[in-house]
Design an enzyme around this catalytic site. Structure first.
Site, mmCIF file in Angstrom:
data_model
loop_
_atom_site.group_PDB
_atom_site.id
_atom_site.type_symbol
_atom_site.label_atom_id
_atom_site.label_comp_id
_atom_site.label_asym_id
_atom_site.label_seq_id
_atom_site.Cartn_x
_atom_site.Cartn_y
_atom_site.Cartn_z
ATOM 1 C CB CYS A 94 22.991 24.217 32.604
ATOM 2 S SG CYS A 94 23.061 24.752 30.886
ATOM 3 C CB CYS A 110 27.718 25.266 28.685
ATOM 4 S SG CYS A 110 25.917 25.437 28.611
ATOM 5 C CB CYS A 151 26.467 21.528 29.678
ATOM 6 S SG CYS A 151 26.504 22.632 31.114
ATOM 7 C CG ASP A 183 3.509 13.221 4.653
ATOM 8 O OD1 ASP A 183 3.406 12.907 5.852
ATOM 9 O OD2 ASP A 183 4.316 14.073 4.249
ATOM 10 C CB CYS A 191 25.739 27.676 32.475
ATOM 11 S SG CYS A 191 26.392 26.024 32.165
ATOM 12 C CE LYS A 206 9.137 7.642 4.929
ATOM 13 N NZ LYS A 206 9.559 8.231 6.196
ATOM 14 C CE LYS A 245 5.329 6.006 6.501
ATOM 15 N NZ LYS A 245 5.142 7.452 6.633
ATOM 16 C CE1 TYR A 247 -3.251 2.780 8.097
ATOM 17 C CE2 TYR A 247 -3.557 4.684 6.679
ATOM 18 C CZ TYR A 247 -3.120 4.136 7.866
ATOM 19 O OH TYR A 247 -2.572 4.942 8.833
ATOM 20 C CD GLU A 304 -2.379 -1.315 2.772
ATOM 21 O OE1 GLU A 304 -3.102 -0.390 3.182
ATOM 22 O OE2 GLU A 304 -2.092 -2.317 3.456
#
Length: 666
Positions: free
Chosen positions: A428, A404, A422, A115, A407, A310, A113, A223, A111
């Site tokens: 943070c 980081c 970090c 979207d 921070c 896909k 696919k 489906y 079948e």
């Protein structure tokens, strides 16, 4: 003819015309004639409210207002599909199937696919009862009023051989023509057009006014049917039956007798999909036989009997303007490419993931480069290559940050880890905010009235420093915040209070222990039953739990060794948050099967497979997914999988019938 019969006849006639027009694409009367008949029915119903029917064709025009969409638990979980990106992946998948089933002859249903936005629609006695969004697979939002406005969805089924109750799954889509028309109307009034059909279709389902939904040219492609006592034994037969009942089932589906025929289907639609009136991004391949589907079962996330292939994703080139760095709730640093905006797969792309320092070094990606961007099986686009022939002169190699960005703490990177982190876990800001946002999320504590932006607002105003602080918030504290009114503040506090009833497995997931996702949290909660037992478990104890590896076990121990975490848990406990499994009383439960592991195979007369597994667990036994040396019994029904039979005989595992199992628990 009496009034009631006239109304019934008009409904039946209009339903038929709807089916001819929106499902078969073969109208038999003009739009004007249809409107005249619909107006006649509306007038009769208005004058005779005693004959009201929620599934009348007149109800498709909308009018119902839904302020809050009710959360509904799916009778049957909506799983996601595993993805494949090559034919070799499908061959590997078939090999895995054959290992379980034992080299049987297989048919596959192919079948396209689609979207769109996934939907599950329940029918009772041939009438549309409820429509629920996918949500998290376990529960979704009730969008029945909006779904009824989509004219390709039957309100009343045709035929008589349908079950008393069943669910049908599909995708709500917005065809290209309707999408373009909607955008043209927006452009003409100076409004911003929608970005892509899929997001527009999904957003339409959550509009509060069903009258507005009725104005949108949504369609529904169905489906998959699921329920008990379905009058067919395969996926393909189910599709054919659904068409007879009045559902819009795409005609592109095909029954394949081998993977070679599956590949032919894929090759054809990889080219011809561009001629379809709606978006499709691949092919779904399913083992056709329901018996074999039952034998194969499910992983934690996906059916083993289905695979999504896909199509090769679109690629575009654009310029890299800059690289920024994001800090996640676990402290992981994610580099993000900021791009010149470019159209890709129906959306405008401005940012793309760079994954980690190794990826940046591998691509030798530099600011100013022309890069190739792809949007494949991932939601977030990624950079896959650099066009070095267009590289500007005097560009500098990218040097990954050492501290980081939030921070200024020096970053660390453990051996074997892909990402930098970090380590300032409790100081943070993005990590603190991220953990609280995770804590309130739907799959965790599901706190109504509190969103991610509000969490940031609460933190930035000093009202919360960790998720335990949420339980001390008052309406008076919240009211002065930006965009907060009395009702909003009250709903937030009520939502926090309500979350105290959330079950332990969700609470454990909400704590945000690194590597402990939703599935792992459920396994740990079921195994240990209380937070105290889990917190005292040793490394070896944890590793012995089903599917818990060394990395997860170490993370759990580190979490509970931290004093601040222990203080937060004690606070949450004092507020009434659930830290133990509350078992539902089962009057039929026994310990007769305690310490025994069972594998279920075949088709049964007195139990469904799910009911049989539940009976095992209710009586103290454990259900295994595959036969091993630890298996004590195989409960075998008709058409037991030959591979399981062979494996049981090899390992000398006792094979018992359904009747013999019943004697064990009596």
């Amino acid at each position: 003819m009496d009034i009631q019969q006239t109304i019934l006849n008009l409904r039946q006639e209009l339903n038929l015309h709807n089916h001819n027009y929106y499902v078969l694409d073969h109208p038999t009367i003009s739009d004007y004639e249809f409107d005249i008949k619909l107006k006649e029915l509306q007038d009769l119903e208005n004058n005779h409210p005693e004959y009201f029917d929620a599934n009348s064709p007149t109800q498709r025009v909308g009018g119902a207002i839904t302020k809050n969409f009710q959360t509904v638990v799916h009778d049957y979980r909506m799983y996601s599909l595993d993805n494949s990106y090559s034919k070799a992946d499908l061959l590997d998948w078939e090999n895995r199937i054959q290992k379980v089933l034992g080299n049987v002859a297989l048919q596959y249903t192919c079948e396209l696919k689609y979207d769109g936005a996934s939907i599950s629609i329940t029918y009772e006695n041939g009438k549309l009862k409820r429509a629920v969004t996918r949500g998290d697979g376990f529960q979704g939002d009730d969008v029945t009023n909006n779904i009824k406005t989509i004219r390709s969805i039957p309100l009343q089924l045709t035929g008589t051989n349908f079950p008393d109750k069943f669910d049908i799954r599909g995708e709500i889509i917005l065809p290209f023509a309707g999408f373009e028309k909607m955008n043209q109307e927006l452009i003409e009034i100076g409004e911003t057009p929608y970005s892509n059909p899929r997001n527009t279709a999904s957003g339409s389902l959550k509009l509060q006014d069903s009258t507005e939904v009725a104005k949108r040219p949504l369609d529904c492609l169905l489906y998959f049917l699921i329920g008990s006592n379905l009058p067919f034994k395969s996926q393909y037969e189910g599709l054919e039956t659904a068409r007879k009942w009045g559902f819009k089932v795409p005609n592109e589906a095909k029954l394949a007798n081998s993977l070679e025929e599956v590949f032919e289907f894929i090759n054809y639609w990889d080219i011809h999909r561009h001629n379809l009136p709606y978006e499709t991004d691949g092919v779904v391949v399913k083992v056709n036989s329901f018996q074999y589907q039952d034998e194969l079962g499910y992983t934690a996330k996906s059916p083993r009997w289905a695979m999504a292939y896909k199509f090769k994703s679109e690629q575009v080139s654009t310029k890299l303007k800059s690289i920024s760095y994001q800090v996640g709730r676990t402290g992981a640093i994610t580099p993000v490419a900021n791009l010149e905006p470019v159209q890709l797969a129906g959306t405008i792309v401005k940012r793309a993931s760079l994954h980690n320092a190794d990826q940046i070094e591998k691509l030798d990606i530099r600011v100013g480069d022309t890069v190739f961007v792809e949007k494949g099986g991932e939601i977030i686009p990624k950079i896959i290559a650099v066009d070095v022939t267009k590289r500007p002169e005097n560009t500098e190699p990218t040097h990954y940050i050492t501290h980081c960005p939030e921070c200024e703490t020096e970053l660390v990177r453990s051996e074997g880890e892909a990402n930098h982190y970090c380590p300032n876990f409790y100081g943070c800001p993005p990590q603190i905010i991220g953990r609280i946002q995770h804590f309130i999320s739907r799959k965790a504590m599901d706190i109504e009235g509190l969103g991610g932006e509000t969490v940031a607002l609460l933190y930035n105003n000093g009202l919360v420093h960790n998720y335990a602080d949420l339980y001390e918030l008052t309406v008076d504290q919240i009211l002065p915040l930006e965009r907060m009114a009395q009702k909003s503040a009250e709903n937030l506090v009520k939502g926090v209070e309500k979350s105290k009833k959330i079950p332990f497995e969700n609470v454990l997931f909400a704590l945000g222990i690194r590597f402990v996702g939703e599935t792992v949290a459920k396994k740990l909660a079921k195994h240990y039953a209380t937070i105290d037992a889990l917190s005292q478990a040793s490394l070896m104890d944890l590793i012995l739990v089903d599917e818990i590896g060394d990395r997860i076990a170490k993370s759990v121990i580190e979490f509970f060794e931290n004093e601040e975490n222990r203080i937060i848990i004690d606070r949450l406990r004092s507020y009434g948050v659930q830290f133990e499994i509350i078992e539902k009383i089962n009057l039929n439960a026994t310990n007769k099967l305690s310490g025994k592991t069972f594998v279920v195979s075949g088709v049964f007369e007195q139990f469904s497979r799910d009911d049989l597994k539940k009976a095992i667990e209710d009586n103290g036994g454990k259900v295994g997914s595959s036969i091993s040396s630890k298996t004590d019994f195989v409960v075998a029904g008709d058409n037991m999988g030959p591979a399981k039979l062979e494996k049981a005989n090899q390992l000398k595992v006792a094979i018992i019938s359904e009747d013999e199992f019943i004697k064990l628990i009596q």
